[in-house]
Design a protein around this motif. Structure first.
Motif, PDB file in Angstrom:
ATOM      1  N   GLN A   1      54.413  24.930  10.450  1.00 47.54           N
ATOM      2  CA  GLN A   1      54.705  25.424   9.115  1.00 47.54           C
ATOM      3  C   GLN A   1      56.158  25.860   9.053  1.00 47.54           C
ATOM      4  O   GLN A   1      56.688  26.487   9.960  1.00 47.54           O
ATOM      5  N   TYR A   2      56.781  25.537   7.899  1.00 46.33           N
ATOM      6  CA  TYR A   2      58.204  25.772   7.774  1.00 46.33           C
ATOM      7  C   TYR A   2      58.499  27.235   7.448  1.00 46.33           C
ATOM      8  O   TYR A   2      57.651  27.972   7.000  1.00 46.33           O
ATOM      9  N   ARG A   3      59.759  27.643   7.630  1.00 53.06           N
ATOM     10  CA  ARG A   3      60.219  28.968   7.249  1.00 53.06           C
ATOM     11  C   ARG A   3      61.559  28.813   6.541  1.00 53.06           C
ATOM     12  O   ARG A   3      62.428  28.091   6.969  1.00 53.06           O
ATOM     13  N   GLY A   4      61.706  29.525   5.433  1.00 49.14           N
ATOM     14  CA  GLY A   4      62.961  29.486   4.695  1.00 49.14           C
ATOM     15  C   GLY A   4      63.812  30.695   5.018  1.00 49.14           C
ATOM     16  O   GLY A   4      63.375  31.658   5.641  1.00 49.14           O
ATOM     17  N   GLN A   5      65.037  30.681   4.585  1.00 50.28           N
ATOM     18  CA  GLN A   5      65.955  31.797   4.808  1.00 50.28           C
ATOM     19  C   GLN A   5      66.614  32.149   3.478  1.00 50.28           C
ATOM     20  O   GLN A   5      66.924  31.284   2.681  1.00 50.28           O
ATOM     21  N   ALA A   6      66.802  33.429   3.227  1.00 55.39           N
ATOM     22  CA  ALA A   6      67.521  33.907   2.042  1.00 55.39           C
ATOM     23  C   ALA A   6      68.281  35.151   2.441  1.00 55.39           C
ATOM     24  O   ALA A   6      67.685  36.142   2.854  1.00 55.39           O
ATOM     25  N   ASN A   7      69.599  35.096   2.313  1.00 57.63           N
ATOM     26  CA  ASN A   7      70.449  36.223   2.686  1.00 57.63           C
ATOM     27  C   ASN A   7      70.211  36.650   4.131  1.00 57.63           C
ATOM     28  O   ASN A   7      70.258  37.830   4.479  1.00 57.63           O
TER      29      ASN A   7
ATOM     30  N   LYS B   1      67.473  36.713   5.730  1.00 56.19           N
ATOM     31  CA  LYS B   1      66.158  37.294   6.008  1.00 56.19           C
ATOM     32  C   LYS B   1      65.087  36.220   5.862  1.00 56.19           C
ATOM     33  O   LYS B   1      65.146  35.365   4.994  1.00 56.19           O
ATOM     34  N   SER B   2      64.076  36.330   6.713  1.00 54.18           N
ATOM     35  CA  SER B   2      62.981  35.361   6.670  1.00 54.18           C
ATOM     36  C   SER B   2      62.195  35.531   5.373  1.00 54.18           C
ATOM     37  O   SER B   2      61.896  36.633   4.945  1.00 54.18           O
ATOM     38  N   MET B   3      61.845  34.402   4.756  1.00 50.63           N
ATOM     39  CA  MET B   3      61.031  34.423   3.542  1.00 50.63           C
ATOM     40  C   MET B   3      59.703  33.717   3.781  1.00 50.63           C
ATOM     41  O   MET B   3      59.041  33.288   2.838  1.00 50.63           O
ATOM     42  N   GLY B   4      59.268  33.588   5.034  1.00 46.83           N
ATOM     43  CA  GLY B   4      57.992  32.944   5.319  1.00 46.83           C
ATOM     44  C   GLY B   4      57.989  31.519   4.825  1.00 46.83           C
ATOM     45  O   GLY B   4      58.860  30.732   5.183  1.00 46.83           O
ATOM     46  N   ASN B   5      57.040  31.172   3.943  1.00 46.90           N
ATOM     47  CA  ASN B   5      56.969  29.807   3.419  1.00 46.90           C
ATOM     48  C   ASN B   5      57.625  29.713   2.053  1.00 46.90           C
ATOM     49  O   ASN B   5      57.265  28.888   1.236  1.00 46.90           O
ATOM     50  N   SER B   6      58.592  30.572   1.776  1.00 42.28           N
ATOM     51  CA  SER B   6      59.314  30.571   0.508  1.00 42.28           C
ATOM     52  C   SER B   6      60.761  30.149   0.720  1.00 42.28           C
ATOM     53  O   SER B   6      61.299  30.227   1.826  1.00 42.28           O
ATOM     54  N   PHE B   7      61.395  29.734  -0.390  1.00 44.90           N
ATOM     55  CA  PHE B   7      62.786  29.284  -0.351  1.00 44.90           C
ATOM     56  C   PHE B   7      63.527  29.894  -1.535  1.00 44.90           C
ATOM     57  O   PHE B   7      62.941  30.131  -2.603  1.00 44.90           O
ATOM     58  N   ALA B   8      64.806  30.120  -1.336  1.00 45.45           N
ATOM     59  CA  ALA B   8      65.606  30.747  -2.388  1.00 45.45           C
ATOM     60  C   ALA B   8      65.824  29.800  -3.559  1.00 45.45           C
ATOM     61  O   ALA B   8      65.910  30.240  -4.710  1.00 45.45           O
ATOM     62  N   THR B   9      65.922  28.508  -3.309  1.00 45.38           N
ATOM     63  CA  THR B   9      66.165  27.526  -4.368  1.00 45.38           C
ATOM     64  C   THR B   9      65.257  26.321  -4.186  1.00 45.38           C
ATOM     65  O   THR B   9      64.688  26.097  -3.107  1.00 45.38           O
ATOM     66  N   ALA B  10      65.152  25.518  -5.251  1.00 53.49           N
ATOM     67  CA  ALA B  10      64.374  24.290  -5.170  1.00 53.49           C
ATOM     68  C   ALA B  10      65.002  23.319  -4.183  1.00 53.49           C
ATOM     69  O   ALA B  10      64.294  22.610  -3.447  1.00 53.49           O
ATOM     70  N   ASP B  11      66.341  23.277  -4.151  1.00 53.37           N
ATOM     71  CA  ASP B  11      67.013  22.352  -3.243  1.00 53.37           C
ATOM     72  C   ASP B  11      66.673  22.651  -1.793  1.00 53.37           C
ATOM     73  O   ASP B  11      66.513  21.739  -0.974  1.00 53.37           O
ATOM     74  N   GLU B  12      66.583  23.973  -1.439  1.00 54.80           N
ATOM     75  CA  GLU B  12      66.229  24.324  -0.056  1.00 54.80           C
ATOM     76  C   GLU B  12      64.838  23.802   0.290  1.00 54.80           C
ATOM     77  O   GLU B  12      64.602  23.286   1.389  1.00 54.80           O
ATOM     78  N   ALA B  13      63.910  23.943  -0.650  1.00 52.40           N
ATOM     79  CA  ALA B  13      62.551  23.460  -0.391  1.00 52.40           C
ATOM     80  C   ALA B  13      62.524  21.942  -0.251  1.00 52.40           C
ATOM     81  O   ALA B  13      61.843  21.388   0.622  1.00 52.40           O
ATOM     82  N   ILE B  14      63.281  21.251  -1.113  1.00 48.42           N
ATOM     83  CA  ILE B  14      63.321  19.782  -1.040  1.00 48.42           C
ATOM     84  C   ILE B  14      63.995  19.330   0.248  1.00 48.42           C
ATOM     85  O   ILE B  14      63.571  18.345   0.876  1.00 48.42           O
ATOM     86  N   ASN B  15      65.036  20.057   0.674  1.00 45.32           N
ATOM     87  CA  ASN B  15      65.683  19.716   1.939  1.00 45.32           C
ATOM     88  C   ASN B  15      64.700  19.811   3.099  1.00 45.32           C
ATOM     89  O   ASN B  15      64.728  18.984   4.029  1.00 45.32           O
ATOM     90  N   GLU B  16      63.824  20.834   3.049  1.00 47.37           N
ATOM     91  CA  GLU B  16      62.814  20.970   4.108  1.00 47.37           C
ATOM     92  C   GLU B  16      61.857  19.780   4.092  1.00 47.37           C
ATOM     93  O   GLU B  16      61.487  19.243   5.135  1.00 47.37           O
TER      94      GLU B  16
ATOM     95  N   ARG C   1      58.401  27.378  -3.618  1.00 44.50           N
ATOM     96  CA  ARG C   1      57.447  27.008  -2.569  1.00 44.50           C
ATOM     97  C   ARG C   1      57.147  25.523  -2.651  1.00 44.50           C
ATOM     98  O   ARG C   1      57.251  24.909  -3.712  1.00 44.50           O
ATOM     99  N   ILE C   2      56.742  24.983  -1.518  1.00 46.03           N
ATOM    100  CA  ILE C   2      56.262  23.594  -1.494  1.00 46.03           C
ATOM    101  C   ILE C   2      54.778  23.650  -1.840  1.00 46.03           C
ATOM    102  O   ILE C   2      53.919  23.778  -0.972  1.00 46.03           O
ATOM    103  N   ALA C   3      54.503  23.601  -3.132  1.00 43.02           N
ATOM    104  CA  ALA C   3      53.132  23.764  -3.630  1.00 43.02           C
ATOM    105  C   ALA C   3      53.092  23.356  -5.090  1.00 43.02           C
ATOM    106  O   ALA C   3      54.135  23.182  -5.732  1.00 43.02           O
ATOM    107  N   GLY C   4      51.881  23.197  -5.614  1.00 44.00           N
ATOM    108  CA  GLY C   4      51.726  22.874  -7.015  1.00 44.00           C
ATOM    109  C   GLY C   4      52.139  24.028  -7.909  1.00 44.00           C
ATOM    110  O   GLY C   4      52.102  25.194  -7.514  1.00 44.00           O
ATOM    111  N   MET C   5      52.543  23.707  -9.129  1.00 45.09           N
ATOM    112  CA  MET C   5      52.962  24.731 -10.074  1.00 45.09           C
ATOM    113  C   MET C   5      51.784  25.614 -10.472  1.00 45.09           C
ATOM    114  O   MET C   5      50.641  25.134 -10.579  1.00 45.09           O
ATOM    115  N   PRO C   6      52.028  26.888 -10.709  1.00 48.31           N
ATOM    116  CA  PRO C   6      50.960  27.754 -11.227  1.00 48.31           C
ATOM    117  C   PRO C   6      50.462  27.230 -12.569  1.00 48.31           C
ATOM    118  O   PRO C   6      51.194  26.576 -13.310  1.00 48.31           O
ATOM    119  N   THR C   7      49.216  27.528 -12.884  1.00 50.95           N
ATOM    120  CA  THR C   7      48.641  27.086 -14.157  1.00 50.95           C
ATOM    121  C   THR C   7      48.791  28.172 -15.209  1.00 50.95           C
ATOM    122  O   THR C   7      48.817  29.367 -14.855  1.00 50.95           O
TER     123      THR C   7
END
Length: 795
Positions: A87-93, A95-110, A158-164
């Motif tokens: 499972q991936y890990r993102g970074q923001a400033n 600090k670890s953000m778990g499975n979250s990303f600061a921007t859409a581009d970061e998530a797409i890069n992953e 996040r790399i996930a479906g959009m909220p409803t």
């Protein structure tokens, strides 16, 4: 009380057992291969793991649940699923953000780090123009595709479906358009836009249309361009259902593009015009097709704003004894609605009669004793206990028959060995004038019920069991699914054979293996019964099986959930013995034989008075059907003869029970016809209810649940009681607003009540009319010992 696991599995009808857990398609992304693992923890909590990376809260959001719904009421500590090593890990400033990303581009890069450079990206914006989701696509070397969504959750991605509810694709173009084309998938939308058309689609695959906000299309002209495959038609059907609920309703048209290849869409349609074709000419051609298309006139029974009618108790008083007493006692012991006992029992009784009898209505019209029933309800509504109880005597009969078959088979082996020796001796004796010894006949298993519903497996059983069999499935979805097992999922001959067997007609089956290669069954009689959940039934039938007439052939019931109440009462063994004896006598009914010594049904006729009763029913029923269209018209066409089939079953049950008022075994009297008509009238009312239930909006469903909940509470409640007892109305103000809506729709009134515990004046809401949930009310002392299912769920 529904467990968290039962709740999750009910939301995932495609879930299948896998090892110690289950697997299913993840609802949070466009999942074509099951990537969601489901397991149950030791403390009752549900463990979810999407192997594509969707977080648990995104999965819950896609299912309309909260993460806390995964935990049993007794679980005091929230346990988080362990992170997979991949499972991936993102970074923001920093600090670890778990499975979250600061921007859409970061998530797409992953994602591109895992899958390589993407082929395409499509951006979704909300009503304010803010980007809330990106769908990323990879075209695979084998011609397939891989799709992953990236979505905004608050201030992170996040790399996930959009909220409803999810926005429409290209929402910014849709708002001011008068005509909007709806395609399946973003690629098709972009192809339509290349011609200068305004087009849109829903996010995250064809199975997720119900999670999209379609309200921007209200009042517009909407033209659907379905893909050329069953899934495309199902998507179009689902979208039509969502659009019809909008206010003001849009004008809806469906245009099936000409000359599309299998699974083709507007992309292939454009390519078929060649490189020399001008976009303007193709746009004009498509616009002309849309202009000439007729507006969709919804054939379904439940249109936007149609309220589900109240439930009526099954008319048990028309059932003959000892069936009537068995139904009433069994329903009370199991604490279920009587219809859950009646429907499978009718199919069992009809299967015992089988091909031995038919009712002549006029020359050339002979009604068989073939009945298909489905008891519909959510988990926890006692479908399975009711079904198992009714199946017990016929299962015991089947077990005895198979045990006898084993003994006969052993004897056959011995007889065959003796025959082989005798035949060898006979051949050696050149002087004997004796005829050769008689070859023993291989025994056939007597079958009265089956589980395997493939035609290839069923045909030899029907050939060996002339009377017919019962298909009994605790989960009817497997039976409906067997129709599509062959012919590349298009139903093929299996579906056609089943529709023929409903009328007891002949079938001919060609087999690839086995002898004989071709099996001909002159009168294939198969009764069907089982249970199914509403959402699974709606999905399983789809457009294909409604149009084929399968849905119309099913007698259904879906009683409201009722409060469970402990009862020490059980089923008297003598009553079960009576039922078994009754079935034994029906199974002993004999056919007649023609000049070729082939068995044929014995024809019974209507008495003069019964014939007049039938004519009156037939004419009234035909007048009703004139004003119906679509699904209800199809159902009415089958309910016409069902009255005669039910009358035949009632008549023969009375005969088997030695009813002294019965004139003759071969003459159906007016009482049996009236009973068949009364049951058919109930089924008419119930089929309206069930069809409306399957098509109701979320708002209509919640309104119905509230009315049923109030009715179970005695018909009068306070807003606070609703707030505390109805878990879907827990937010502040929702309970009061829901009750006010019932008042405005004429379903109830406010009335003053005595002062509350603190001396504050209050008021109570009272239903205007009782829905007669399950036919009877609880008296106060019974109500005190009742556990209400919605209260239990809320806790």
């Amino acid at each position: 009380m529904t467990t968290p696991l039962e709740l999750i599995l009910a939301k995932l009808p495609d879930a299948k057992k896998s090892g110690s857990g289950w697997s299913a398609c993840c609802p949070a992304h466009d999942d074509r291969q099951p990537s969601l693992s489901i397991a149950e923890g030791e403390d009752g909590r549900v463990l979810l793991k999407c192997h594509a990376g969707c977080p648990v809260d995104a999965i819950c959001a896609a299912l309309g649940l909260k993460p806390t719904d995964l935990f049993a009421a007794s679980t005091s500590t929230v346990l988080r699923p362990a992170r997979d090593k991949h499972q991936y890990r993102g970074q923001a400033n920093g600090k670890s953000m778990g499975n979250s990303f600061a921007t859409a581009d970061e998530a797409i890069n992953e994602l591109e780090r895992r899958h390589g450079p993407s082929t395409n990206r499509w951006t979704y914006r909300d009503g304010s123009g803010v980007v809330v989701g990106v769908v990323v696509r990879w075209d695979l070397p084998d011609g397939g595709k891989e799709i992953r969504p990236v979505s905004r959750y608050g201030d992170h991605w996040r790399i996930a479906g959009m909220p409803t509810p999810r926005p429409l694709y290209r929402l910014e173009d849709v708002r001011d358009a008068k005509r909007v084309y709806v395609c399946e998938g973003e690629k098709a939308v972009e192809a339509a836009r290349s011609l200068g058309l305004i087009a849109t689609t829903s996010a995250h695959g064809s199975k997720s249309s119900d999670k999209t906000d379609w309200s921007p299309l209200a009042g517009k002209e909407v033209v659907l361009l379905p893909d050329n495959d069953p899934a495309g038609l199902e998507y179009a059907e689902a979208v039509v259902g969502r659009l019809e609920r909008l206010k003001p309703p849009p004008t809806i048209k469906v245009v099936e593009l000409p000359d599309l290849p299998e699974k083709g869409d507007i992309v292939e349609w454009i390519e078929s015009h060649g490189d020399a074709a001008e976009p303007e000419s193709m746009r004009d051609e498509l616009e002309q097709l849309a202009d000439e298309a007729d507006s969709v006139q919804r054939n379904g029974p439940a249109k936007s704003g149609t309220r589900v009618v109240s439930f009526k108790p099954f008319p048990t008083e028309v059932l003959p004894e000892p069936i009537r007493s068995f139904v009433l006692v069994a329903a009370r012991a199991i604490c279920c609605d009587a219809s859950y006992i009646v429907l499978p029992l009718l199919a069992v009784l009809a299967s015992a009669i089988g091909n031995t009898r038919r009712l002549t209505l006029k020359p050339g019209w002979n009604a068989p004793a073939i009945i298909w029933t489905a008891i519909v309800g959510e988990s926890g509504t006692a479908k399975t206990p009711a079904f198992s109880l009714v199946m017990r005597p016929i299962k015991n009969r089947q077990a005895k028959a198979l045990k006898q078959y084993e003994a006969d088979l052993q004897q056959y082996v011995t007889d065959q060995a003796n025959y082989d020796k005798a035949f060898t001796d006979w051949k050696r004796d050149k002087k004997t004038a004796e005829p050769p010894p008689d070859k023993p006949k291989e025994p056939q298993a007597r079958r009265c019920m089956v589980g395997d519903t493939t035609i290839e497996a069923l045909a030899p059983i029907l050939k060996a069991n002339w009377c017919g069999v019962l298909v009994a499935r605790d989960e009817l979805a497997g039976w409906i699914g067997s129709f599509d097992r062959y012919a590349s999922g298009k139903g093929g001959a299996d579906s056609a054979h089943w529709l023929s067997m409903f009328n007891g007609e002949s079938i001919s089956v060609d087999r690839k293996t086995g002898i004989p290669k071709t099996i001909f069954v002159p009168r294939a009689s198969v009764c069907v019964t089982g249970g199914i959940q509403p959402t699974i039934l709606h999905r399983a039938l789809g457009t294909q099986h409604r149009e084929s007439g399968l849905a119309a052939r099913l007698l259904v019931c879906c009683p409201p959930r009722k409060a469970k109440k402990w009862s020490d009462a059980g089923i008297d063994p003598s009553m079960e013995a009576q039922l078994a004896t009754l079935l034994d006598r029906l199974f002993k009914l004999e056919p007649k034989f023609d000049e070729d010594d082939e068995p044929m049904p014995v024809l019974v006729r209507l008495s003069k008075e019964a014939h007049e009763e039938w004519k009156a029913y037939y004419d009234a029923h035909a007048q009703e059907q004139v004003d119906l269209t679509g699904d209800l018209s199809a159902a009415w066409s089958k309910l016409e003869e069902y009255a005669a089939r039910l009358a035949l079953v009632v008549h023969l049950v009375r005969w088997a029970a030695d009813d002294p008022t019965l004139e003759s075994e071969h003459v159906v009297d007016v009482d049996s016809v009236r009973a068949g008509v009364a049951m058919t009238q109930w089924f008419k009312h119930e089929v309206r209810r069930v069809y409306a239930l399957l098509c109701e909006t979320d708002e209509e469903r919640d309104e119905r649940r509230l009315v049923e909940w109030i009715d179970r509470k005695g018909g009068a409640v306070t807003a606070r009681e609703v707030h505390m007892g109805c878990r879907w109305l827990r937010e502040a103000g929702l309970a009061e607003a829901a009750l006010n809506a019932l008042v405005q729709s004429g379903q109830g009134t406010w009335a003053p009540s005595p002062r509350g515990a603190r001396g504050q004046p209050t008021r109570r809401f009272r239903l205007t009319t009782s829905s007669t949930v399950n036919g009877n009310r609880l008296v106060p002392e019974e109500e005190a010992n009742t556990v209400d299912v919605d209260d239990a769920d809320a806790a």
